[in-house]
Design a protein around this motif. Structure first.
Motif, PDB file in Angstrom:
ATOM      1  N   ARG A  29      -0.005   2.276   1.764  1.00  0.00           N
ATOM      2  CA  ARG A  29       1.162   1.421   1.252  1.00  0.00           C
ATOM      3  C   ARG A  29       0.459   0.341   0.250  1.00  0.00           C
ATOM      4  O   ARG A  29       1.074   0.200  -0.789  1.00  0.00           O
ATOM      5  N   ASN A  32       0.203   2.366  -2.989  1.00  0.00           N
ATOM      6  CA  ASN A  32       1.316   2.723  -3.612  1.00  0.00           C
ATOM      7  C   ASN A  32       1.972   1.314  -4.297  1.00  0.00           C
ATOM      8  O   ASN A  32       2.450   1.318  -5.411  1.00  0.00           O
ATOM      9  N   LEU A  35      -0.177   0.994  -7.396  1.00  0.00           N
ATOM     10  CA  LEU A  35       0.643   1.856  -8.652  1.00  0.00           C
ATOM     11  C   LEU A  35       2.063   1.278  -9.106  1.00  0.00           C
ATOM     12  O   LEU A  35       2.205   1.437 -10.274  1.00  0.00           O
ATOM     13  N   GLU A  36       2.660   0.584  -8.289  1.00  0.00           N
ATOM     14  CA  GLU A  36       4.013   0.335  -8.690  1.00  0.00           C
ATOM     15  C   GLU A  36       3.879  -1.110  -9.556  1.00  0.00           C
ATOM     16  O   GLU A  36       4.582  -0.959 -10.695  1.00  0.00           O
ATOM     17  N   TRP A  41       3.388   4.323 -10.964  1.00  0.00           N
ATOM     18  CA  TRP A  41       4.061   5.066  -9.853  1.00  0.00           C
ATOM     19  C   TRP A  41       5.441   5.588 -10.419  1.00  0.00           C
ATOM     20  O   TRP A  41       6.264   4.694 -11.045  1.00  0.00           O
ATOM     21  N   SER A  44       7.202   9.573  -4.934  1.00  0.00           N
ATOM     22  CA  SER A  44       6.541   9.811  -3.651  1.00  0.00           C
ATOM     23  C   SER A  44       7.062  10.355  -2.458  1.00  0.00           C
ATOM     24  O   SER A  44       8.270   9.821  -2.439  1.00  0.00           O
ATOM     25  N   THR A  81       2.419  12.418  -4.665  1.00  0.00           N
ATOM     26  CA  THR A  81       2.965  11.132  -5.550  1.00  0.00           C
ATOM     27  C   THR A  81       3.039  11.405  -6.985  1.00  0.00           C
ATOM     28  O   THR A  81       1.855  12.156  -7.476  1.00  0.00           O
ATOM     29  N   PRO A  98      -6.163   6.926  -3.260  1.00  0.00           N
ATOM     30  CA  PRO A  98      -5.435   7.602  -2.081  1.00  0.00           C
ATOM     31  C   PRO A  98      -6.786   8.330  -1.297  1.00  0.00           C
ATOM     32  O   PRO A  98      -6.344   8.548  -0.172  1.00  0.00           O
TER      33      PRO A  98
END
Length: 115
Positions: A29, A32, A35-36, A41, A44, A81, A98
């Protein structure tokens, strides 16, 4: 910007117990979220076990339907992803995160947008 698929290779079998899996999912998490925040992102998702798959194969006169994965193996793609990155080196940098978080192999592959 190029899009890349980060595929997570997961071993077959039951998931690890919560005391092992919970910290891994916390780290996933966090990756992620990073990435966002970076605007890398795209989307995914996790996949159900391979025994839930249905494979469609072209036959001579019709498409054949079979249950289960295309190949038998000791691992399967458990999730993925899609990211945006300026080049492969940047995508590999994201893919390392990851890999460390999950302790699983991550395949990094550019997406083709052609017909």
């Amino acid at each position: 910007m190029q899009q890349y698929l980060l595929s997570i290779y997961q071993p077959d079998g039951d998931p690890p117990p919560p005391e092992v899996l919970d910290p891994i999912m916390r780290d996933v998490r966090a990756v992620n979220a990073e990435l966002e925040e970076a605007g890398a992102w795209v989307f995914s998702g996790g996949l159900h076990p391979p025994d839930t798959a249905t494979v469609l194969r072209p036959g001579e006169s019709e498409v054949l339907t079979t249950d289960g994965p295309y190949l038998e193996g000791k691992e399967h793609i458990g999730g993925f992803t899609v990211i945006r990155a300026p080049d492969l080196d940047a995508a590999l940098g994201w893919g390392r995160k990851p890999a460390r978080a999950t302790t699983l192999p991550i395949e990094v592959r550019p997406l083709s947008h052609g017909a």
